[in-house]
Design an enzyme around this catalytic site. Structure first.
Site, PDB file in Angstrom:
ATOM      1  N   SER A 117       0.819  -1.208   0.000  1.00  0.00           N
ATOM      2  CA  SER A 117       0.000   0.000   0.000  1.00  0.00           C
ATOM      3  C   SER A 117       0.855   1.259   0.000  1.00  0.00           C
ATOM      4  CB  SER A 117      -0.949  -0.012   1.191  1.00  0.00           C
ATOM      5  OG  SER A 117      -0.332  -0.545   2.314  1.00  0.00           O
ATOM      6  N   HIS A 138      -2.454  -2.956  -6.419  1.00  0.00           N
ATOM      7  CA  HIS A 138      -2.956  -2.603  -5.088  1.00  0.00           C
ATOM      8  C   HIS A 138      -4.474  -2.690  -5.042  1.00  0.00           C
ATOM      9  CE1 HIS A 138      -3.284   0.648  -1.739  1.00  0.00           C
ATOM     10  NE2 HIS A 138      -3.342  -0.555  -1.244  1.00  0.00           N
ATOM     11  N   GLU A 150      -5.309  -0.112  -7.895  1.00  0.00           N
ATOM     12  CA  GLU A 150      -4.313   0.917  -8.182  1.00  0.00           C
ATOM     13  C   GLU A 150      -3.093   0.195  -8.767  1.00  0.00           C
ATOM     14  OE1 GLU A 150      -2.782   2.873  -4.652  1.00  0.00           O
ATOM     15  OE2 GLU A 150      -2.762   4.819  -5.652  1.00  0.00           O
ATOM     16  N   ASN A 188      -3.319   6.058  -0.843  1.00  0.00           N
ATOM     17  CA  ASN A 188      -2.981   6.306   0.566  1.00  0.00           C
ATOM     18  C   ASN A 188      -2.382   7.683   0.803  1.00  0.00           C
ATOM     19  OD1 ASN A 188      -3.922   4.098   2.069  1.00  0.00           O
ATOM     20  ND2 ASN A 188      -2.440   2.825   0.974  1.00  0.00           N
TER      21      ASN A 188
HETATM   22  N1  CAA Z   1     -17.193 -10.296   0.978  1.00  0.00           N
HETATM   23  C1  CAA Z   1     -18.247 -10.287   0.162  1.00  0.00           C
HETATM   24  N2  CAA Z   1     -19.191  -9.325   0.179  1.00  0.00           N
HETATM   25  C2  CAA Z   1     -19.054  -8.348   1.091  1.00  0.00           C
HETATM   26  C3  CAA Z   1     -17.958  -8.286   1.984  1.00  0.00           C
HETATM   27  C4  CAA Z   1     -17.006  -9.320   1.908  1.00  0.00           C
HETATM   28  N3  CAA Z   1     -15.923  -9.366   2.698  1.00  0.00           N
HETATM   29  N4  CAA Z   1     -18.082  -7.175   2.748  1.00  0.00           N
HETATM   30  C5  CAA Z   1     -19.201  -6.551   2.346  1.00  0.00           C
HETATM   31  N5  CAA Z   1     -19.782  -7.259   1.349  1.00  0.00           N
HETATM   32  C6  CAA Z   1     -20.977  -6.896   0.589  1.00  0.00           C
HETATM   33  C7  CAA Z   1     -22.270  -7.090   1.360  1.00  0.00           C
HETATM   34  O1  CAA Z   1     -22.750  -8.414   1.228  1.00  0.00           O
HETATM   35  C8  CAA Z   1     -23.176  -6.078   0.678  1.00  0.00           C
HETATM   36  O2  CAA Z   1     -23.645  -6.591  -0.563  1.00  0.00           O
HETATM   37  P1  CAA Z   1     -24.957  -5.961  -1.329  1.00  0.00           P
HETATM   38  O3  CAA Z   1     -24.591  -4.574  -1.747  1.00  0.00           O
HETATM   39  O4  CAA Z   1     -25.176  -6.879  -2.459  1.00  0.00           O
HETATM   40  O5  CAA Z   1     -26.045  -5.969  -0.307  1.00  0.00           O
HETATM   41  C9  CAA Z   1     -22.230  -4.922   0.377  1.00  0.00           C
HETATM   42  O6  CAA Z   1     -20.921  -5.489   0.343  1.00  0.00           O
HETATM   43  C10 CAA Z   1     -22.305  -3.876   1.435  1.00  0.00           C
HETATM   44  O7  CAA Z   1     -22.038  -4.471   2.708  1.00  0.00           O
HETATM   45  P2  CAA Z   1     -22.933  -4.274   4.012  1.00  0.00           P
HETATM   46  O8  CAA Z   1     -24.353  -3.978   3.627  1.00  0.00           O
HETATM   47  O9  CAA Z   1     -22.699  -5.415   4.944  1.00  0.00           O
HETATM   48  O10 CAA Z   1     -22.284  -3.067   4.777  1.00  0.00           O
HETATM   49  P3  CAA Z   1     -21.955  -1.646   4.216  1.00  0.00           P
HETATM   50  O11 CAA Z   1     -23.016  -1.143   3.314  1.00  0.00           O
HETATM   51  O12 CAA Z   1     -21.584  -0.890   5.437  1.00  0.00           O
HETATM   52  O13 CAA Z   1     -20.648  -1.871   3.347  1.00  0.00           O
HETATM   53  C11 CAA Z   1     -18.341  -1.788   3.130  1.00  0.00           C
HETATM   54  C12 CAA Z   1     -19.485  -2.425   3.860  1.00  0.00           C
HETATM   55  C13 CAA Z   1     -18.361  -2.210   1.657  1.00  0.00           C
HETATM   56  C14 CAA Z   1     -17.063  -2.315   3.772  1.00  0.00           C
HETATM   57  C15 CAA Z   1     -18.474  -0.231   3.222  1.00  0.00           C
HETATM   58  O14 CAA Z   1     -18.620   0.128   4.559  1.00  0.00           O
HETATM   59  C16 CAA Z   1     -17.302   0.510   2.635  1.00  0.00           C
HETATM   60  O15 CAA Z   1     -17.233   0.695   1.427  1.00  0.00           O
HETATM   61  N6  CAA Z   1     -16.392   0.978   3.505  1.00  0.00           N
HETATM   62  C17 CAA Z   1     -15.190   1.690   3.084  1.00  0.00           C
HETATM   63  C18 CAA Z   1     -14.184   0.713   2.570  1.00  0.00           C
HETATM   64  C19 CAA Z   1     -12.934   1.383   2.114  1.00  0.00           C
HETATM   65  O16 CAA Z   1     -12.770   2.591   2.120  1.00  0.00           O
HETATM   66  N7  CAA Z   1     -11.979   0.551   1.702  1.00  0.00           N
HETATM   67  C20 CAA Z   1     -10.676   1.015   1.302  1.00  0.00           C
HETATM   68  C21 CAA Z   1      -9.773   0.919   2.468  1.00  0.00           C
HETATM   69  S1  CAA Z   1      -8.160   1.490   2.058  1.00  0.00           S
HETATM   70  C22 CAA Z   1      -7.425   0.146   1.412  1.00  0.00           C
HETATM   71  O17 CAA Z   1      -7.935  -0.935   1.354  1.00  0.00           O
HETATM   72  C23 CAA Z   1      -6.085   0.367   0.868  1.00  0.00           C
HETATM   73  C24 CAA Z   1      -4.976   0.519   1.769  1.00  0.00           C
HETATM   74  O18 CAA Z   1      -3.850   0.415   1.268  1.00  0.00           O
HETATM   75  C25 CAA Z   1      -5.045   0.811   3.196  1.00  0.00           C
END
Ligand code: CAA
Length: 281
Positions: A117, A138, A150, A188
């Site tokens: 990352s 990424h 990315e 990031n």
């Molecule tokens: N596997 C499969 N499906 C999943 C899942 C998983 N691990 N996690 C969530 N889902 C699915 C759910 O089943 C749901 O599906 P539908 O749309 O078909 O209903 C959908 O994703 C949304 O999930 P939830 O309804 O349970 O919960 P939510 O609406 O709060 O979404 C989330 C969860 C997708 C994690 C959302 O909160 C989100 O987008 N959060 C931000 C995530 C983010 O910013 N990620 C980037 C982080 S930075 C990074 O990764 C890089 C780095 O280098 C640090």
């Protein structure tokens, strides 16, 4: 394609999952069978969630699981790889060691990608004799849900390697974005200062955890508040990324909040340790 994934943690398991669902054969490699079993269980759980949403069938779930083989020996798991994706812990010495080893194991034609990352792709590539074939791929967490990949070109990454990774990402249903190799890349470099600022805002007593997260969720339409997202990513990972940017740019701007440093030192790493800004026990 034969894809080898190094590391069966949150990211490695997610990456293995999307390739397996995409019909690729995946060799999932980790140092202990226990980590591999935890990774496989996480993949099955995630796929069951997707079956429930009727996006794939139960038969497709089983077919995807069959596409994944596990290995504790990197030699056995990477010897037939057509592409390797490393998703080990965010630690530069560990990654340099893995890439030097991979270079002597994986077929000479295989590109070696890293899911780092923030660590320099150019530096990782220099540990190998194939820097033209080393690239950043990424994925974002949760990998099965997030559309972005990315794609980071190191100093010597070739057009052919970049094209392969761009095409493959699209084939998985993702949207690849090509960027250059500077600390934190794009994702990031922009995300971490915001999370760090949320921590300073908490530390200075401007608002509480719930208040800060609610302001950003409802005020900016973010799916998670910054403190919840930091817990989700892992506070140790956030700290490691901020330190890479601080060292890489030499700017005070990236100085990790003392509260973050204290929490990581105390073993409060967010969701994965059961406690961070929120309690997950
Ligand atoms: N596997 C499969 N499906 C999943 C899942 C998983 N691990 N996690 C969530 N889902 C699915 C759910 O089943 C749901 O599906 P539908 O749309 O078909 O209903 C959908 O994703 C949304 O999930 P939830 O309804 O349970 O919960 P939510 O609406 O709060 O979404 C989330 C969860 C997708 C994690 C959302 O909160 C989100 O987008 N959060 C931000 C995530 C983010 O910013 N990620 C980037 C982080 S930075 C990074 O990764 C890089 C780095 O280098 C640090």
């Amino acid at each position: 394609m034969n894809i080898s994934v190094i590391g069966a943690g949150q990211m490695g398991a997610g990456i293995a999952q999307v390739f397996a669902v995409g019909g690729h054969t995946v060799s999932l490699i980790d140092i202990s069978q226990e980590s591999l079993d935890r990774g496989l269980a996480a993949i099955r759980k995630s796929l069951e969630r997707i079956v429930k949403k009727e996006k794939i069938t139960a038969e497709q779930l089983e077919a995807a699981m069959k596409n994944i083989q596990t290995y504790t020996d990197m030699g056995a798991g990477a010897q037939d790889a057509e592409l390797v994706i490393e998703a080990a812990t965010e630690n530069v010495d560990l990654k340099l060691k893995i890439f030097a080893q991979l270079d002597s194991i994986a077929p000479a034609s295989a590109p070696l990608a890293t899911n780092t990352s923030s660590i320099s792709i150019t530096r990782i590539a220099a540990a190998t004799k194939r820097p033209d074939k080393v690239i950043g791929m990424h994925f974002m967490n949760p990998v099965p849900v997030m559309k972005l990949v990315e794609v980071i070109r190191g100093y010597a990454t070739s057009d052919a390697t970049t094209q392969l990774v761009m095409d493959l990402s699209r084939e998985l249903g993702k949207v690849p974005v090509e960027v250059n190799d500077y600390p934190g890349f794009v994702a990031n470099r922009i995300l971490m200062p915001m999370l760090n600022e949320a921590m300073y805002t908490l530390w200075e007593g401007v608002g509480g955890v719930a208040e800060i997260d609610t302001v950003m969720k409802l005020g900016m339409a973010h799916p998670m508040g910054p403190l919840q997202l930091a817990d989700y990513i892992g506070l140790d990972t956030c700290l490691a990324i901020l330190n890479v940017m601080k060292e890489g740019f030499g700017r005070q701007h990236y100085q990790p909040c003392p509260l973050l440093v204290n929490m990581v030192t105390a073993g409060k790493l967010g969701r994965k340790s059961g406690e961070g800004f929120y309690d997950y026990s």
